[in-house]
Design a protein around this motif. Structure first.
Motif, PDB file in Angstrom:
ATOM      1  N   GLU A 184      29.147  16.697  20.987  1.00 53.47           N
ATOM      2  CA  GLU A 184      29.959  16.360  22.149  1.00 53.47           C
ATOM      3  C   GLU A 184      29.197  16.798  23.398  1.00 53.47           C
ATOM      4  O   GLU A 184      28.629  17.896  23.425  1.00 53.47           O
ATOM      5  CB  GLU A 184      31.319  17.076  22.083  1.00 53.47           C
ATOM      6  CG  GLU A 184      32.230  16.713  23.253  1.00 53.47           C
ATOM      7  CD  GLU A 184      33.637  17.330  23.129  1.00 53.47           C
ATOM      8  OE1 GLU A 184      33.998  17.806  22.042  1.00 53.47           O
ATOM      9  OE2 GLU A 184      34.342  17.322  24.157  1.00 53.47           O
ATOM     10  N   PHE A 187      30.341  25.398  20.872  1.00 55.66           N
ATOM     11  CA  PHE A 187      31.612  25.658  20.183  1.00 55.66           C
ATOM     12  C   PHE A 187      31.557  26.907  19.300  1.00 55.66           C
ATOM     13  O   PHE A 187      32.574  27.549  19.078  1.00 55.66           O
ATOM     14  CB  PHE A 187      32.009  24.449  19.325  1.00 55.66           C
ATOM     15  CG  PHE A 187      32.315  23.235  20.151  1.00 55.66           C
ATOM     16  CD1 PHE A 187      33.478  23.191  20.919  1.00 55.66           C
ATOM     17  CD2 PHE A 187      31.438  22.165  20.205  1.00 55.66           C
ATOM     18  CE1 PHE A 187      33.755  22.084  21.708  1.00 55.66           C
ATOM     19  CE2 PHE A 187      31.709  21.062  20.998  1.00 55.66           C
ATOM     20  CZ  PHE A 187      32.872  21.021  21.755  1.00 55.66           C
ATOM     21  N   ASP A 199      29.775  18.098  15.670  1.00 50.85           N
ATOM     22  CA  ASP A 199      29.759  19.054  16.797  1.00 50.85           C
ATOM     23  C   ASP A 199      29.504  20.503  16.387  1.00 50.85           C
ATOM     24  O   ASP A 199      30.141  21.434  16.923  1.00 50.85           O
ATOM     25  CB  ASP A 199      31.077  18.965  17.584  1.00 50.85           C
ATOM     26  CG  ASP A 199      31.337  17.567  18.132  1.00 50.85           C
ATOM     27  OD1 ASP A 199      30.489  16.682  17.921  1.00 50.85           O
ATOM     28  OD2 ASP A 199      32.397  17.367  18.750  1.00 50.85           O
ATOM     29  N   VAL A 240      40.736  18.698  16.388  1.00 53.66           N
ATOM     30  CA  VAL A 240      40.334  17.922  17.569  1.00 53.66           C
ATOM     31  C   VAL A 240      39.296  16.873  17.151  1.00 53.66           C
ATOM     32  O   VAL A 240      39.649  15.754  16.786  1.00 53.66           O
ATOM     33  CB  VAL A 240      39.846  18.843  18.716  1.00 53.66           C
ATOM     34  CG1 VAL A 240      39.528  18.025  19.965  1.00 53.66           C
ATOM     35  CG2 VAL A 240      40.920  19.882  19.055  1.00 53.66           C
ATOM     36  N   CYS A 241      38.017  17.218  17.197  1.00 54.69           N
ATOM     37  CA  CYS A 241      36.997  16.172  16.975  1.00 54.69           C
ATOM     38  C   CYS A 241      36.933  15.688  15.531  1.00 54.69           C
ATOM     39  O   CYS A 241      36.631  14.511  15.283  1.00 54.69           O
ATOM     40  CB  CYS A 241      35.641  16.661  17.467  1.00 54.69           C
ATOM     41  SG  CYS A 241      35.621  16.812  19.269  1.00 54.69           S
ATOM     42  N   PHE A 275      31.337  26.314  25.780  1.00 55.99           N
ATOM     43  CA  PHE A 275      32.561  25.602  26.162  1.00 55.99           C
ATOM     44  C   PHE A 275      33.786  26.173  25.435  1.00 55.99           C
ATOM     45  O   PHE A 275      34.830  26.424  26.055  1.00 55.99           O
ATOM     46  CB  PHE A 275      32.388  24.115  25.832  1.00 55.99           C
ATOM     47  CG  PHE A 275      33.538  23.249  26.243  1.00 55.99           C
ATOM     48  CD1 PHE A 275      33.965  23.203  27.559  1.00 55.99           C
ATOM     49  CD2 PHE A 275      34.199  22.460  25.303  1.00 55.99           C
ATOM     50  CE1 PHE A 275      35.033  22.389  27.939  1.00 55.99           C
ATOM     51  CE2 PHE A 275      35.254  21.636  25.679  1.00 55.99           C
ATOM     52  CZ  PHE A 275      35.677  21.613  26.997  1.00 55.99           C
ATOM     53  N   LYS A 335      36.117  12.933  21.984  1.00 53.48           N
ATOM     54  CA  LYS A 335      36.400  13.732  20.796  1.00 53.48           C
ATOM     55  C   LYS A 335      36.047  12.951  19.528  1.00 53.48           C
ATOM     56  O   LYS A 335      35.555  13.517  18.564  1.00 53.48           O
ATOM     57  CB  LYS A 335      37.885  14.143  20.776  1.00 53.48           C
ATOM     58  CG  LYS A 335      38.341  14.911  22.023  1.00 53.48           C
ATOM     59  CD  LYS A 335      37.491  16.128  22.317  1.00 53.48           C
ATOM     60  CE  LYS A 335      38.015  16.918  23.504  1.00 53.48           C
ATOM     61  NZ  LYS A 335      37.039  17.912  23.986  1.00 53.48           N
ATOM     62  N   VAL A 365      33.419  20.847  13.487  1.00 56.07           N
ATOM     63  CA  VAL A 365      34.455  21.518  14.301  1.00 56.07           C
ATOM     64  C   VAL A 365      34.840  20.629  15.472  1.00 56.07           C
ATOM     65  O   VAL A 365      34.051  19.815  15.926  1.00 56.07           O
ATOM     66  CB  VAL A 365      33.928  22.872  14.808  1.00 56.07           C
ATOM     67  CG1 VAL A 365      33.615  23.785  13.647  1.00 56.07           C
ATOM     68  CG2 VAL A 365      32.717  22.732  15.728  1.00 56.07           C
ATOM     69  N   THR A 366      36.076  20.826  15.977  1.00 50.53           N
ATOM     70  CA  THR A 366      37.115  21.619  15.362  1.00 50.53           C
ATOM     71  C   THR A 366      38.028  20.683  14.557  1.00 50.53           C
ATOM     72  O   THR A 366      38.144  19.500  14.875  1.00 50.53           O
ATOM     73  CB  THR A 366      37.969  22.366  16.416  1.00 50.53           C
ATOM     74  OG1 THR A 366      38.618  21.420  17.281  1.00 50.53           O
ATOM     75  CG2 THR A 366      37.117  23.305  17.255  1.00 50.53           C
TER      76      THR A 366
END
Ligand code: C5J
Length: 245
Positions: free
Chosen positions: A87, A44, A39, A176-177, A50, A147, A172-173
């Motif tokens: 994503e 991001f 991602d 999270v992902c 987003f 994610k 990233v991040t």
């Protein structure tokens, strides 16, 4: 061929390589290893996307770009499989669960028009990968609605087809992902090395703790190393390729 010619031999097999990592050295066979960039999208890493719409300071992620550029160049030179993920959602939002759409106090919700196109929608400029790390021909790009890279995608099939068993994870991040993908991969039997300076979080505390969580308990999800260690391990392959070309 005469009787005096040497008997042809198969090319020398590539030896496994070893990276100085936490909690202990990570060993991988380049032929069955993929570099995964998770991602690294404008949504991001750049203003107006987003990440920023959720109230985050996108500059926190930008320190990943230069080390990741070096890793990507070395991986390409060494002939490693390279896989990018993005994503994002279909333009009609049919793959977007209401829970994801409504969660958070975003100034711009997924699908809303933003300065770089509709937020987190496939095919929009903002949803694409930043110029510095743009995929080149032959590299796989996995579009994912969640994610984790495995959920509702062909990622697992692509890895199986290519005979990949080890993942060098970046992007990233971190919490999270990256974490979701590492956890999914770990449960599926993949060996994951996370490159600490090539993953980024909007929250410095999360960055530190998320990395600790991967390597804790003897490597409960995998290994962690700075990119310099990975580049050192890959150097025999990447520099040999650079010298030959
Ligand atoms: C987030 C991601 N943080 N790629 N996505 O929503 O980590």
């Amino acid at each position: 061929m005469s009787e005096f010619d040497p008997i042809p031999t198969d090319p020398a097999p590539i030896e496994p390589l070893t990276v100085g990592a936490r909690p202990y050295d990570f060993t991988f066979d380049p032929a069955s290893t993929a570099l995964v960039l998770i991602d690294m999208q404008r949504d991001f890493l750049e203003p107006g996307g987003f990440g920023e719409s959720l109230g985050n300071d996108v500059t926190q992620l930008r320190g990943t770009i230069e080390p990741l550029r070096a890793v990507l160049a070395a991986a390409r030179a060494a002939g490693l499989t390279v896989i990018h993920t993005r994503e994002g959602h279909l333009p009609d939002l049919s793959d977007l669960p209401p829970a994801k759409l409504h969660r958070g106090n975003a100034t711009l919700k997924i699908g809303d028009p933003g300065p770089k196109g509709r937020i987190l929608i496939r095919g929009e400029y903002g949803q694409d990968i930043i110029d510095e790390l743009a995929p080149v021909e032959g590299e796989t790009v996995i579009d994912k609605p969640g994610k984790g890279a495995f959920y509702a995608t062909a990622f697992g099939d692509v890895l199986a087809e290519k005979g990949i068993t080890s993942l060098i994870v970046t992007g990233v991040t971190t919490e999270v992902c990256v974490h979701t993908t590492v956890r999914e991969a770990n449960d599926r039997g993949y060996e994951c090395l996370v490159l600490s300076d090539c993953v980024g979080s909007y929250f410095p505390d999360f960055q530190r703790v998320a990395l600790e969580m991967v390597a804790a308990q003897g490597g409960i999800f995998g290994w962690v190393a700075p990119s310099t260690e990975f580049l050192t391990a890959l150097a025999p392959l990447s520099t040999a390729a650079a010298t030959a070309s």
